[in-house]
Scaffold this active site. Structure first.
Site, PDB file in Angstrom:
ATOM      1  N   ASN A   1      -4.630  62.906  53.248  1.00  9.67           N
ATOM      2  CA  ASN A   1      -3.791  63.997  53.752  1.00  9.67           C
ATOM      3  C   ASN A   1      -2.358  63.651  53.394  1.00  9.67           C
ATOM      4  OD1 ASN A   1      -2.379  65.886  55.212  1.00  9.67           O
ATOM      5  ND2 ASN A   1      -2.902  65.052  57.235  1.00  9.67           N
TER       6      ASN A   1
ATOM      7  N   LYS B   1       0.258  65.405  53.712  1.00 12.50           N
ATOM      8  CA  LYS B   1       1.275  66.009  54.601  1.00 12.50           C
ATOM      9  C   LYS B   1       2.407  66.604  53.742  1.00 12.50           C
ATOM     10  CE  LYS B   1      -0.237  62.801  58.082  1.00 12.50           C
ATOM     11  NZ  LYS B   1       0.047  62.074  59.307  1.00 12.50           N
TER      12      LYS B   1
ATOM     13  N   HIS C   1      -4.940  70.040  62.479  1.00 15.77           N
ATOM     14  CA  HIS C   1      -4.343  68.697  62.506  1.00 15.77           C
ATOM     15  C   HIS C   1      -3.386  68.590  63.698  1.00 15.77           C
ATOM     16  CE1 HIS C   1      -1.935  65.237  61.419  1.00 15.77           C
ATOM     17  NE2 HIS C   1      -2.956  64.866  60.647  1.00 15.77           N
TER      18      HIS C   1
ATOM     19  N   GLU D   1      -0.556  67.371  64.033  1.00 20.59           N
ATOM     20  CA  GLU D   1       0.851  67.732  63.764  1.00 20.59           C
ATOM     21  C   GLU D   1       1.040  69.239  63.797  1.00 20.59           C
ATOM     22  OE1 GLU D   1       1.273  65.410  60.188  1.00 20.59           O
ATOM     23  OE2 GLU D   1       1.174  63.583  61.398  1.00 20.59           O
TER      24      GLU D   1
ATOM     25  N   GLU E   1      -9.121  62.165  65.250  1.00 24.45           N
ATOM     26  CA  GLU E   1      -7.836  61.511  65.004  1.00 24.45           C
ATOM     27  C   GLU E   1      -7.085  61.354  66.318  1.00 24.45           C
ATOM     28  OE1 GLU E   1      -6.415  62.016  60.702  1.00 24.45           O
ATOM     29  OE2 GLU E   1      -5.803  63.806  61.750  1.00 24.45           O
TER      30      GLU E   1
ATOM     31  N   GLY F   1       0.038  57.722  62.111  1.00 28.45           N
ATOM     32  CA  GLY F   1       1.350  57.350  61.592  1.00 28.45           C
ATOM     33  C   GLY F   1       2.051  56.262  62.389  1.00 28.45           C
TER      34      GLY F   1
ATOM     35  N   SER G   1      -3.852  55.773  61.074  1.00 32.12           N
ATOM     36  CA  SER G   1      -3.477  54.441  60.575  1.00 32.12           C
ATOM     37  C   SER G   1      -4.612  53.701  59.865  1.00 32.12           C
ATOM     38  CB  SER G   1      -2.897  53.584  61.715  1.00 32.12           C
ATOM     39  OG  SER G   1      -1.703  54.179  62.201  1.00 32.12           O
TER      40      SER G   1
HETATM   41  P1  PGA Z   1      -1.971  58.185  59.043  1.00 31.65           P
HETATM   42  O1  PGA Z   1      -2.246  59.765  59.147  1.00 31.65           O
HETATM   43  O2  PGA Z   1      -3.094  57.605  58.210  1.00 31.65           O
HETATM   44  O3  PGA Z   1      -0.634  58.069  58.348  1.00 31.65           O
HETATM   45  O4  PGA Z   1      -1.967  57.648  60.423  1.00 31.65           O
HETATM   46  C1  PGA Z   1      -3.543  60.253  59.332  1.00 31.65           C
HETATM   47  C2  PGA Z   1      -3.520  61.749  59.490  1.00 31.65           C
HETATM   48  O5  PGA Z   1      -2.579  62.272  60.097  1.00 31.65           O
HETATM   49  O6  PGA Z   1      -4.432  62.452  59.024  1.00 31.65           O
END
Ligand code: PGA
Length: 259
Positions: A12, A14, A102, A104, A176, A182, A222
């Protein structure tokens, strides 16, 4: 690592990599085919076509190689929805995959379980394959609400006939935990497995064992080459949805090579 599961490794990106960086990344992508795994990368809208063209030129675009997807999709075919992109528009440029829900999107753009349902159903009806994201916040985990949050996030999806019909083929899930996204704080394999087996059980109760087993449940938050192997060894973890570590060729190759 040999793994009998069918694994999905999803990146992803982003809001990273416009067309130029997309092309540069995908031109350098090292590909080695795995019979038990598929690679998908969810890129920004403006980079979708470049991503597909770059892979196609290299003979690497497709189900058995690399699939490109969008990070979000609207639930109407067209109309007065400034800034939105419809499933029809995505399919017109050859896109067959999208993320929905997601955290976010939920956190910063007021995405709710209701709009997540609408986006999922519409995408499935338009022939897109959906990776639906769910997960609890730190406060929710600390107050023992993880299972009730997951139940609420999935309830309407599990009740909807279109979703029921597509679980296991065009509809898959990503667990998630918001606190792991993140942050560099990854869920331990046992925390992740506990949530994944809870989700699998919900699928089983509602849809029966065949669909429950066919539905891929990916872990996200992560994921890195340091922790992916242990996560993947958990019986109910079928792959990863990866943010940060999908943006560097070294770590992305390393993740693929751990499967
Ligand atoms: P990350 O993001 O691996 O940077 O924690 C995962 C995601 O948001 O899908």
């Amino acid at each position: 690592m040999s793994n009998q599961k069918h694994v999905l490794l999803c990146g992803n990106w982003k809001m990273n990599f416009g067309p130029k960086e997309t092309q540069a990344f995908l031109e350098k992508l090292e590909w080695n085919k795995k019979s038990n795994a598929q690679m998908r990368i969810y890129v920004p809208y403006v980079s979708l076509t470049t991503a597909q063209n770059t892979l196609e030129k290299r003979g690497l675009l497709g189900r058995d190689t690399v699939s490109i997807g969008a990070q979000n999709v609207h639930y109407e075919k067209s109309g007065a929805f400034t800034g939105e992109i419809s499933a029809l528009m995505l399919t017109e440029v050859g896109i067959r995959h999208t993320l929905v829900g997601h955290s976010e999107r939920r956190q910063y753009f007021n995405e709710t379980n209701e709009t997540v349902l609408k986006r999922t159903v519409h995408s499935l009806e338009q022939g897109l394959e959906v990776l639906l994201c769910i997960g609890e916040t730190l406060n929710e985990r600390n107050s023992n609400q993880t299972e009730s949050v997951l139940t609420t996030q999935l309830a309407a999806i599990l009740d909807h006939a279109t979703c029921q019909a597509h679980f296991g083929d065009a509809l898959h899930l990503a667990y998630e935990p918001v606190w792991a996204i993140g942050t560099g704080v990854v869920a331990t394999p046992s925390q992740a497995e506990q949530a994944h087996s809870f989700i699998r059980e919900m699928l089983h109760t509602k849809l029966g064992s065949e669909k429950a087993l066919k539905t891929r449940i990916l872990y996200g938050g992560s994921v890195s080459p340091q922790n992916f192997k242990d996560l993947l060894a958990c019986p109910n973890i079928d792959g990863g949805l990866v943010g940060g570590a999908s943006l560097k060729l070294d770590s992305w190759h390393a993740l693929w090579n751990l499967i």
